[in-house]
Every structure is written in C-alpha cells, then in structure tokens.
Design a protein around this motif. Structure first.
Motif, short mmCIF file in Angstrom:
data_model
loop_
_atom_site.label_atom_id
_atom_site.label_comp_id
_atom_site.label_asym_id
_atom_site.label_seq_id
_atom_site.Cartn_x
_atom_site.Cartn_y
_atom_site.Cartn_z
N ARG A 52 48.41 82.86 61.57
CA ARG A 52 48.20 84.07 60.91
C ARG A 52 48.60 84.03 59.46
O ARG A 52 47.71 84.63 58.60
CB ARG A 52 48.55 85.21 61.45
CG ARG A 52 48.43 86.65 60.94
CD ARG A 52 46.64 86.42 61.05
NE ARG A 52 46.26 87.73 60.38
CZ ARG A 52 45.98 88.89 61.06
NH1 ARG A 52 45.87 88.84 62.28
NH2 ARG A 52 45.27 89.93 60.53
N ASP A 56 45.88 84.45 56.31
CA ASP A 56 46.04 85.53 55.23
C ASP A 56 45.97 84.96 53.80
O ASP A 56 45.78 85.49 52.85
CB ASP A 56 47.16 86.46 55.76
CG ASP A 56 46.97 87.22 56.89
OD1 ASP A 56 45.89 87.51 57.21
OD2 ASP A 56 48.04 87.69 57.23
N LYS A 93 36.16 90.33 55.08
CA LYS A 93 37.03 90.31 56.15
C LYS A 93 36.75 91.18 57.37
O LYS A 93 36.75 92.29 57.06
CB LYS A 93 38.65 90.18 55.87
CG LYS A 93 39.28 89.68 56.94
CD LYS A 93 40.83 89.67 56.64
CE LYS A 93 41.76 90.74 56.13
NZ LYS A 93 42.78 90.56 55.95
N PHE A 94 36.62 90.84 58.73
CA PHE A 94 36.26 91.74 59.65
C PHE A 94 37.37 91.18 60.65
O PHE A 94 37.65 90.12 60.85
CB PHE A 94 34.73 91.51 60.26
CG PHE A 94 33.87 91.65 59.20
CD1 PHE A 94 33.19 93.05 59.29
CD2 PHE A 94 33.18 90.82 58.17
CE1 PHE A 94 32.13 93.35 58.58
CE2 PHE A 94 32.29 91.09 57.41
CZ PHE A 94 31.85 92.27 57.37
N SER A 95 37.63 91.99 61.69
CA SER A 95 37.97 91.74 63.16
C SER A 95 36.82 91.30 64.16
O SER A 95 35.65 91.69 63.68
CB SER A 95 38.96 92.90 63.63
OG SER A 95 37.80 93.71 64.25
N PHE A 96 37.12 90.61 65.17
CA PHE A 96 36.02 90.22 66.12
C PHE A 96 35.32 91.40 66.47
O PHE A 96 34.20 91.54 66.60
CB PHE A 96 36.72 89.87 67.44
CG PHE A 96 35.72 89.10 68.23
CD1 PHE A 96 34.91 88.14 68.04
CD2 PHE A 96 35.47 90.04 69.33
CE1 PHE A 96 33.84 87.63 69.20
CE2 PHE A 96 34.90 89.93 70.44
CZ PHE A 96 34.12 88.55 70.25
N TYR A 97 36.04 92.48 66.73
CA TYR A 97 35.57 93.89 67.48
C TYR A 97 34.68 94.53 66.36
O TYR A 97 33.92 95.18 66.88
CB TYR A 97 36.73 94.76 68.27
CG TYR A 97 37.11 93.86 69.41
CD1 TYR A 97 36.47 93.91 70.60
CD2 TYR A 97 38.31 93.17 69.33
CE1 TYR A 97 36.67 92.98 71.72
CE2 TYR A 97 38.69 92.30 70.63
CZ TYR A 97 38.04 92.38 71.61
OH TYR A 97 38.40 91.71 72.91
N ASP A 98 35.15 94.46 65.16
CA ASP A 98 34.38 94.97 64.23
C ASP A 98 32.97 94.46 64.18
O ASP A 98 31.86 95.15 64.23
CB ASP A 98 34.80 94.61 62.64
CG ASP A 98 36.20 95.30 62.27
OD1 ASP A 98 36.38 96.37 62.88
OD2 ASP A 98 36.95 94.90 61.61
N VAL A 121 36.90 86.02 59.82
CA VAL A 121 37.17 86.89 61.13
C VAL A 121 38.26 86.85 61.82
O VAL A 121 38.73 85.60 62.22
CB VAL A 121 35.73 86.65 61.89
CG1 VAL A 121 35.91 87.54 63.16
CG2 VAL A 121 34.69 86.53 61.42
N GLU A 122 39.17 87.64 62.03
CA GLU A 122 40.44 87.59 62.76
C GLU A 122 40.26 88.13 64.12
O GLU A 122 39.35 88.98 64.48
CB GLU A 122 41.31 88.39 61.78
CG GLU A 122 41.11 89.95 61.75
CD GLU A 122 42.05 90.52 60.69
OE1 GLU A 122 43.16 89.85 60.22
OE2 GLU A 122 41.75 91.72 60.33
N ASP A 123 41.44 87.94 65.06
CA ASP A 123 41.53 88.45 66.33
C ASP A 123 40.39 87.97 67.18
O ASP A 123 40.00 88.79 68.16
CB ASP A 123 41.82 89.95 66.42
CG ASP A 123 42.90 90.30 65.40
OD1 ASP A 123 43.84 89.60 65.40
OD2 ASP A 123 42.85 91.32 65.01
N CYS A 155 40.34 83.24 62.60
CA CYS A 155 41.83 83.20 63.37
C CYS A 155 41.51 83.51 64.78
O CYS A 155 40.99 84.63 64.98
CB CYS A 155 42.73 84.07 62.49
SG CYS A 155 44.19 83.96 63.32
#
Length: 210
Positions: A52, A56, A93-98, A121-123, A155
């Motif tokens: 992580r 970042d 930058k987004f999260s997977f769920y975004d 894309v994180e998570d 990530c």
C-alpha cells in the motif's frame, strides 16, 4: 532512449515502474500492480502495509504534489463522480467499489479513460461467482482502460490469476465469465509491460476533454 506515454515517462532506466519480474510474455514488466493480502495474526504490520505504501508513493510521484480533489465527468447527460483526481496531471484514483459497486457501463469507463491517462484502483478484492456483477464490471472497466491505452495501477488482495475464483461446480454455469476473465487477466499482465506503457494515450490524440 526515452518514451513518453500519456504524460508518464517510461524508459529503460526510469524508476517509476521498476520491477524485477521478467517472466511476462509481453517483455519487461513495470511495477504497476501491488498485492496487499489480508492480514493474519502471523503477518507483521509493516509487511502488510508495504504494498500500500508503494502504491500511494507512486500516486504522489505521478501527481507531482499537485492538488488532489474530487471532480465529475459528464457522461450521456449525467455526471460520473471521480473521488480523487489531479486535474493538472490527468491522474485519477478510485476504489474498486467506486468503479464496480454500482451500476456502470462501458460508456462510463471509456469517459474515465478519455479523461485520465493514468488510473489508480485500490482495494481490489478476490471475486467469486456469487459476485458476477462485480466481475463483469471489472472486465468492462479493464477493457475500456486497455482500449484507451490508460496506465492502470492496481492495489489488490490477490495476483491477477487468483482474482476470479472458481468454487465447486460454479464454473459450469459461468463459462462465459471464466473465458472473459481469462482475457482480462491476460490484458492486465500486458498493461504492466514496457511495450504497453509506451503507447500513446488515446486522450492525447482525441483531446476529448479540452
């Protein structure tokens, strides 16, 4: 020589994407995929967080300390929310769920790919056949990023080949998804290669946002 791909410099001695993995069939691989496995009682905190931290750090490096803010993209008479973006550097930058947690389609993902040359894309979790909608949206998202020649930085909880899990007899009912995800996995591997990273971002050709 030095190639500039969508605003991200890539060269044989550039440290932005250094990686020692040369087993990729597409040639030299750059570090754009970070695995942050779920913590367990035997795993030290710093080992879990290292992936992580590198993710970042690369985001900060490619956004060049520019302001990070939320923004929206107009897509077919509606607005697509982008939670973290450097408008100066064209990096988001987004999260997977975004990206996949709500109903989105190819038009949404293409709009992202035409606006930002690099998308983090994180998570990103491991997926099962019980999460078919999430898997299908991820497949559509990766296809759109590939088509737009976006630099994709991920990530994830698992390696690409472990991301879509076949459990029991489920594979028989979801043959199409298995084949589609295998193609997605292959594309994700290719998108780490120096050859892909040197490609010209489609947004710099179309200038669709400016």
């Amino acid at each position: 020589g030095r190639g500039v791909a969508g605003g991200v410099s890539v060269s044989g001695n550039d440290s932005d994407y250094d990686d020692d993995d040369d087993s990729n069939p597409h040639g030299r691989v750059h570090e754009t995929y970070f695995i942050q496995r779920k913590r367990n009682n035997h795993q030290k905190h710093h080992q879990h967080d290292r992936a992580r931290q590198k993710f970042d750090s690369l985001f900060r490096k490619l956004t060049k300390d520019s302001p990070i803010e939320s923004t929206v993209i107009d897509v077919q008479n509606r607005q697509l929310f982008v939670p973290h973006a450097s408008l100066e550097c064209d990096v988001a930058k987004f999260s997977f769920y975004d990206l996949c947690g709500r109903a989105k389609g190819a038009a949404d993902y293409l709009a992202i790919g035409e606006r930002f040359h690099t998308v983090f894309v994180e998570d990103v979790p491991a997926l099962t056949f019980h999460e078919t909608n999430l898997a299908r949206r991820w497949i559509t998202f990766v296809d759109a990023m590939y088509e737009c020649r976006v630099k994709l930085v991920v990530c994830a909880e698992t390696a690409p080949e472990e991301m879509f899990r076949v459990e029991g007899e489920g594979g028989r009912e979801h043959t199409d998804e298995v084949f589609a995800f295998e193609r997605t996995r292959s594309r994700m591997e290719e998108m780490r290669s120096e050859r892909y990273l040197r490609k010209t971002w489609v947004g710099s050709i179309t200038e669709s946002h400016g």
